[in-house]
Design a protein around this motif. Structure first.
Motif, PDB file in Angstrom:
ATOM      1  N   ARG A  98       0.818  -1.207   0.000  1.00 29.08           N
ATOM      2  CA  ARG A  98       0.000   0.000   0.000  1.00 29.08           C
ATOM      3  C   ARG A  98       0.858   1.265   0.000  1.00 29.08           C
ATOM      4  NH1 ARG A  98      -2.457  -3.097   4.250  1.00 29.08           N
ATOM      5  NH2 ARG A  98      -1.414  -1.736   5.745  1.00 29.08           N
ATOM      6  N   ILE A  99       0.434   2.270  -0.738  1.00 28.26           N
ATOM      7  CA  ILE A  99       1.008   3.618  -0.644  1.00 28.26           C
ATOM      8  C   ILE A  99       0.156   4.343   0.390  1.00 28.26           C
ATOM      9  CG2 ILE A  99       1.570   5.736  -1.876  1.00 28.26           C
ATOM     10  CD1 ILE A  99       1.718   4.077  -4.445  1.00 28.26           C
ATOM     11  N   ASP A 100       0.665   4.438   1.624  1.00 27.66           N
ATOM     12  CA  ASP A 100      -0.202   4.862   2.733  1.00 27.66           C
ATOM     13  C   ASP A 100       0.460   5.851   3.689  1.00 27.66           C
ATOM     14  OD1 ASP A 100       1.654   3.219   3.908  1.00 27.66           O
ATOM     15  OD2 ASP A 100       0.213   1.908   4.909  1.00 27.66           O
ATOM     16  N   ASP A 101       1.552   6.454   3.246  1.00 25.90           N
ATOM     17  CA  ASP A 101       2.256   7.414   4.112  1.00 25.90           C
ATOM     18  C   ASP A 101       2.890   8.450   3.202  1.00 25.90           C
ATOM     19  OD1 ASP A 101       3.678   8.717   6.151  1.00 25.90           O
ATOM     20  OD2 ASP A 101       5.378   7.336   5.935  1.00 25.90           O
ATOM     21  N   LEU A 102       2.295   9.633   3.125  1.00 31.50           N
ATOM     22  CA  LEU A 102       2.749  10.595   2.124  1.00 31.50           C
ATOM     23  C   LEU A 102       2.529  12.019   2.630  1.00 31.50           C
ATOM     24  CD1 LEU A 102       4.007   9.851  -0.581  1.00 31.50           C
ATOM     25  CD2 LEU A 102       1.822  10.352  -1.669  1.00 31.50           C
ATOM     26  N   SER A 103       3.592  12.824   2.560  1.00 27.37           N
ATOM     27  CA  SER A 103       3.523  14.240   2.929  1.00 27.37           C
ATOM     28  C   SER A 103       4.135  15.074   1.813  1.00 27.37           C
ATOM     29  CB  SER A 103       4.262  14.500   4.244  1.00 27.37           C
ATOM     30  OG  SER A 103       3.682  13.767   5.311  1.00 27.37           O
ATOM     31  N   ALA A 132      -3.783   4.233  -0.896  1.00 27.72           N
ATOM     32  CA  ALA A 132      -4.037   3.578  -2.184  1.00 27.72           C
ATOM     33  C   ALA A 132      -3.479   2.172  -2.139  1.00 27.72           C
ATOM     34  CB  ALA A 132      -3.386   4.364  -3.314  1.00 27.72           C
ATOM     35  N   LEU A 133      -4.213   1.237  -2.729  1.00 23.74           N
ATOM     36  CA  LEU A 133      -3.738  -0.143  -2.808  1.00 23.74           C
ATOM     37  C   LEU A 133      -4.139  -0.734  -4.161  1.00 23.74           C
ATOM     38  CD1 LEU A 133      -6.417  -2.206  -2.175  1.00 23.74           C
ATOM     39  CD2 LEU A 133      -6.121  -1.104   0.034  1.00 23.74           C
ATOM     40  N   PHE A 134      -3.450  -1.815  -4.527  1.00 28.98           N
ATOM     41  CA  PHE A 134      -3.636  -2.421  -5.849  1.00 28.98           C
ATOM     42  C   PHE A 134      -3.664  -3.930  -5.688  1.00 28.98           C
ATOM     43  CE2 PHE A 134      -1.634   1.655  -6.209  1.00 28.98           C
ATOM     44  CZ  PHE A 134      -2.250   2.260  -7.295  1.00 28.98           C
ATOM     45  N   GLY A 135      -4.178  -4.611  -6.703  1.00 31.93           N
ATOM     46  CA  GLY A 135      -4.217  -6.066  -6.631  1.00 31.93           C
ATOM     47  C   GLY A 135      -4.887  -6.685  -7.841  1.00 31.93           C
ATOM     48  N   TRP A 136      -5.173  -7.975  -7.698  1.00 33.17           N
ATOM     49  CA  TRP A 136      -5.834  -8.754  -8.751  1.00 33.17           C
ATOM     50  C   TRP A 136      -7.041  -9.455  -8.144  1.00 33.17           C
ATOM     51  CZ3 TRP A 136      -3.811  -8.967 -13.791  1.00 33.17           C
ATOM     52  CH2 TRP A 136      -2.532  -8.451 -13.959  1.00 33.17           C
ATOM     53  N   ALA A 216      -8.844   4.285  -0.640  1.00 29.94           N
ATOM     54  CA  ALA A 216      -9.767   4.105   0.478  1.00 29.94           C
ATOM     55  C   ALA A 216      -9.586   5.229   1.483  1.00 29.94           C
ATOM     56  CB  ALA A 216      -9.532   2.756   1.152  1.00 29.94           C
ATOM     57  N   ARG A 217     -10.713   5.668   2.020  1.00 26.17           N
ATOM     58  CA  ARG A 217     -10.702   6.755   3.009  1.00 26.17           C
ATOM     59  C   ARG A 217     -11.634   6.387   4.156  1.00 26.17           C
ATOM     60  NH1 ARG A 217     -10.263  12.935   1.085  1.00 26.17           N
ATOM     61  NH2 ARG A 217      -9.076  13.613   2.898  1.00 26.17           N
ATOM     62  N   HIS A 218     -11.107   6.339   5.370  1.00 25.97           N
ATOM     63  CA  HIS A 218     -11.899   5.941   6.526  1.00 25.97           C
ATOM     64  C   HIS A 218     -12.564   7.166   7.140  1.00 25.97           C
ATOM     65  CE1 HIS A 218     -10.089   1.764   7.097  1.00 25.97           C
ATOM     66  NE2 HIS A 218      -9.519   2.270   6.018  1.00 25.97           N
ATOM     67  N   SER A 324       0.887  -7.925 -17.865  1.00 27.34           N
ATOM     68  CA  SER A 324       1.060  -6.777 -16.971  1.00 27.34           C
ATOM     69  C   SER A 324      -0.062  -5.763 -17.194  1.00 27.34           C
ATOM     70  CB  SER A 324       2.423  -6.105 -17.196  1.00 27.34           C
ATOM     71  OG  SER A 324       2.491  -5.546 -18.492  1.00 27.34           O
ATOM     72  N   SER A 325      -0.246  -4.936 -16.215  1.00 27.49           N
ATOM     73  CA  SER A 325      -1.239  -3.862 -16.276  1.00 27.49           C
ATOM     74  C   SER A 325      -0.684  -2.662 -15.519  1.00 27.49           C
ATOM     75  CB  SER A 325      -2.564  -4.308 -15.647  1.00 27.49           C
ATOM     76  OG  SER A 325      -3.479  -3.228 -15.583  1.00 27.49           O
ATOM     77  N   SER A 326      -0.897  -1.466 -16.068  1.00 30.75           N
ATOM     78  CA  SER A 326      -0.316  -0.264 -15.477  1.00 30.75           C
ATOM     79  C   SER A 326      -1.416   0.747 -15.141  1.00 30.75           C
ATOM     80  CB  SER A 326       0.694   0.359 -16.443  1.00 30.75           C
ATOM     81  OG  SER A 326       1.298   1.502 -15.896  1.00 30.75           O
ATOM     82  N   THR A 327      -1.335   1.332 -13.951  1.00 29.74           N
ATOM     83  CA  THR A 327      -2.269   2.363 -13.506  1.00 29.74           C
ATOM     84  C   THR A 327      -1.471   3.477 -12.848  1.00 29.74           C
ATOM     85  OG1 THR A 327      -4.001   0.725 -13.094  1.00 29.74           O
ATOM     86  CG2 THR A 327      -4.273   2.876 -12.054  1.00 29.74           C
ATOM     87  N   MET A 328      -1.830   4.718 -13.147  1.00 29.55           N
ATOM     88  CA  MET A 328      -1.176   5.862 -12.528  1.00 29.55           C
ATOM     89  C   MET A 328      -1.954   6.290 -11.290  1.00 29.55           C
ATOM     90  SD  MET A 328      -0.053   8.123 -15.873  1.00 29.55           S
ATOM     91  CE  MET A 328      -1.602   7.857 -16.768  1.00 29.55           C
ATOM     92  N   LEU A 329      -1.248   6.882 -10.363  1.00 28.93           N
ATOM     93  CA  LEU A 329      -1.841   7.425  -9.144  1.00 28.93           C
ATOM     94  C   LEU A 329      -1.302   8.834  -8.932  1.00 28.93           C
ATOM     95  CD1 LEU A 329      -3.310   7.289  -6.339  1.00 28.93           C
ATOM     96  CD2 LEU A 329      -1.156   6.350  -5.434  1.00 28.93           C
ATOM     97  N   PHE A 330      -2.198   9.822  -8.998  1.00 26.18           N
ATOM     98  CA  PHE A 330      -1.806  11.191  -8.659  1.00 26.18           C
ATOM     99  C   PHE A 330      -2.130  11.420  -7.193  1.00 26.18           C
ATOM    100  CE2 PHE A 330      -2.824  15.607  -7.800  1.00 26.18           C
ATOM    101  CZ  PHE A 330      -1.746  16.278  -8.357  1.00 26.18           C
TER     102      PHE A 330
END
Length: 605
Positions: A98-103, A132-136, A216-218, A324-330
């Protein structure tokens, strides 16, 4: 202008004043939602429902909530890979990848020297979890869920130690049953991540899988503005159609029994994106342009979790094949120039419209762009606002000239109108008839001055929208005591603008509305001077109301962004100068400091 029309205009102005005062004193309440304690994120639990692919549907038991943790405690629960770029700092969790820590290294919470950086993403388990998280996900009957990577998968680092703009990181997970998954995460020099997911099939038979991305947002954000001119919540573009959904509207979406949540799905043929937008910040999933996908908005009531999904089509992976599959995250601030470049360079359709331009977008967009380039020219946003005011007044000058000439003629007729009023006495019908006859004889149109005012209303609202919504005015100084043009003037008349040894009342005080600064006072004075140039109403009540109006507006706009008040002061000063000079050229010498009814003397050159 007959009495009925005067009353109509007066009623319209007063209604506008009442509405503005109401919204200032009683802003729309913030819907904080039903707070629930966050839980640890696991496969298809804690409100994170892994999307089902094509024939199948996700289904898993839910867990009971756990106690909220501090950010440090949540970060320590997982091995991590550091993220370090010029604009971003943080880490990604190897649990779930997960990308879950960002400043944001360039943005701070306040103007204080020791202010912390603005933090966007927070790990699961905290009260403001946002990640943000990703998977199959498998097509029905293909592969069991527990053999695919999801929110709780223990990834390993295959290459890369720190994620930077020059060094991507590759994560790997082997399910032990012939499928090897890799996740290559890279980031550019600004705020765009690229997450490439690959699956290597060593099972000896075909598998059918579908990649996905989730933000996801809690719970609702704790800093939700809840202001009616600003959209906060889900924002998306689906094949050129922009859509915005507030948090309370997400909650009210139709409930899908299979998803175990309130859900809305939109099919995207070739270009789109979806995510969450705040006042100044945004997190958005962006599939590659040309890629079909399903954009999903979701709310899970049991865990108070908001979710936006990008669900990509099922792919068949034959024995010995890798796909493969590619997705961008802003994930970053809504900088107009940065987002515009992503739109133009990466082909992300309508990405710049993630900034809330509003109904008057045909005005707010050019106004913002003019302000942006003037800021580059002057190097100070306050001077850019003043320069923009000059530009707007120059564009409207042809209309303003006709209006001021008409007002000058009406000023000349003021003595004759007073005589008509005296001779007509209480016979209002006779007075109106004689006044209209006077206008007709002298070829004066009393309504000619209304058009420039009407044109300025949408311009003023659009500028207010630009100043309130766009990031570029946040924490921008002007001169002197104004250090943030997006905030109210910090000085206060209640302590004589800092001369008296006590602080001004804060926002929570009942006296806050009277705590106006230097610029609001200048706005009231300049507005009063400008109105002294206009013909005084013959009705005493109307004259009194118009004389009080500048001071009412002074208190109304006293708590508005100082950048907007500076615009209003500049606009009033330019308008006064234009009108005064044009009236003098028409043979009228305004008596600015005349009595309360604004009587003037007219002299011919």
């Amino acid at each position: 202008m007959d009495e009925q029309n005067k009353n109509l205009i007066l009623a319209t102005v007063l209604s506008f004043v009442v509405l503005m005062v109401w919204f200032i004193l009683f802003p729309p309440p913030e819907d904080t939602g039903t707070p629930t304690a966050p839980t640890e994120v696991v496969q298809t639990q804690d409100g994170i429902t892994v999307p089902a692919a094509e024939e199948g549907e996700a289904g898993a038991p839910s867990l009971s909530p756990t106690v909220a943790q501090s950010r440090e405690q949540a970060l320590a629960k997982s091995e991590r890979v550091e993220i370090e770029t010029e604009h971003l700092t943080g880490s990604l969790s190897l649990t779930g990848g997960r990308i879950d820590d960002l400043s944001f290294t360039q943005y701070f919470e306040t103007l204080a020297p020791d202010s912390p950086m603005v933090t966007q993403f927070m790990p699961a388990g905290t009260s403001d979890a946002y990640y943000a998280l990703f998977g199959w996900t498998p097509a029905a009957g293909s592969v069991p869920f527990d053999q695919l990577p999801g929110p709780s998968t223990p990834w390993s680092v295959e290459s890369g130690e720190v994620l930077t703009a020059d060094t991507p990181v590759t994560l790997v997970w082997d399910n032990g049953n012939g499928l090897v998954f890799r996740r290559i995460i890279s980031i550019d020099e600004n705020y765009m991540f690229t997450v490439e997911q690959t699956v290597e099939n060593n099972t000896g038979s075909e598998v059918r899988l579908a990649p996905y991305g989730i933000i996801a947002r809690h719970g609702e954000p704790t800093d939700l503005k809840g202001f009616y001119i600003l959209h906060e919540g889900v924002v998306m573009s689906t094949d050129g159609e922009l859509a915005e959904i507030d948090y309370d509207d997400v909650v009210d979406l139709p409930v899908d029994a299979n998803e175990r949540a309130a859900v809305e799905k939109k099919t995207v043929v070739e270009n789109g994106w979806i995510g969450f937008t705040d006042h100044y910040w945004m997190a958005t999933l962006v599939p590659s342009p040309g890629q079909a996908f399903t954009a999903v908005t979701k709310y899970t009531q049991a865990t108070d979790t908001y979710q936006t999904d990008v669900r990509l089509p099922v792919v068949a992976v034959g024995p010995g094949e890798t796909t493969s599959s590619s997705t961008m995250l802003f994930s970053g601030p809504k900088e107009w120039e940065t987002i515009r470049d992503y739109q133009n360079d990466l082909g992300i359709e309508k990405f710049v419209d993630s900034i809330d331009w509003g109904w008057f977008f045909f005005l707010t967009k050019p106004i913002y762009m003019a302000l942006h380039y003037l800021y580059i020219l002057f190097g100070n946003m306050g001077f850019a606002i003043i320069g923009l005011t000059f530009a707007i007044k120059a564009l409207l000058f042809p209309l303003a000239y006709k209006s001021y000439v008409s007002m000058s003629r009406m000023k000349k007729l003021q003595p004759e109108m007073e005589k008509i009023k005296e001779t007509a006495g209480d016979d209002r019908m006779k007075m109106q008839q004689e006044v209209m006859a006077l206008y007709k004889r002298e070829k004066v149109n009393p309504a000619a001055g209304c058009l420039p005012i009407l044109l300025q209303i949408p311009i003023f609202f659009s500028l207010y929208k630009v100043i309130f919504v766009t990031l570029e005015l946040r924490h921008q100084p002007f001169i002197g005591w104004v250090h943030d043009l997006s905030a109210p003037d910090p000085s206060s008349i209640l302590n004589l603008f800092g001369l008296l040894p006590w602080d001004a009342p804060g926002p929570g005080s009942i006296l806050a509305i009277f705590s106006i600064g230097v610029w609001p006072v200048l706005m009231g004075v300049s507005m009063w001077l400008q109105m002294r140039l206009n013909p005084a109403p013959t009705d005493k009540t109307q004259a009194m109301i118009f004389n009080w109006m500048p001071w009412v507006f002074m208190f109304m706009l006293g708590q508005f962004a100082s950048g907007l008040v500076i615009y209003w002061v500049a606009n009033n000063c330019i308008t006064f100068t234009q009108q005064y000079l044009i009236m003098r050229s028409q043979g009228v010498k305004p008596d600015i400091l005349g009595n309360i009814r604004g009587k003037t003397q007219a002299d011919s050159k």
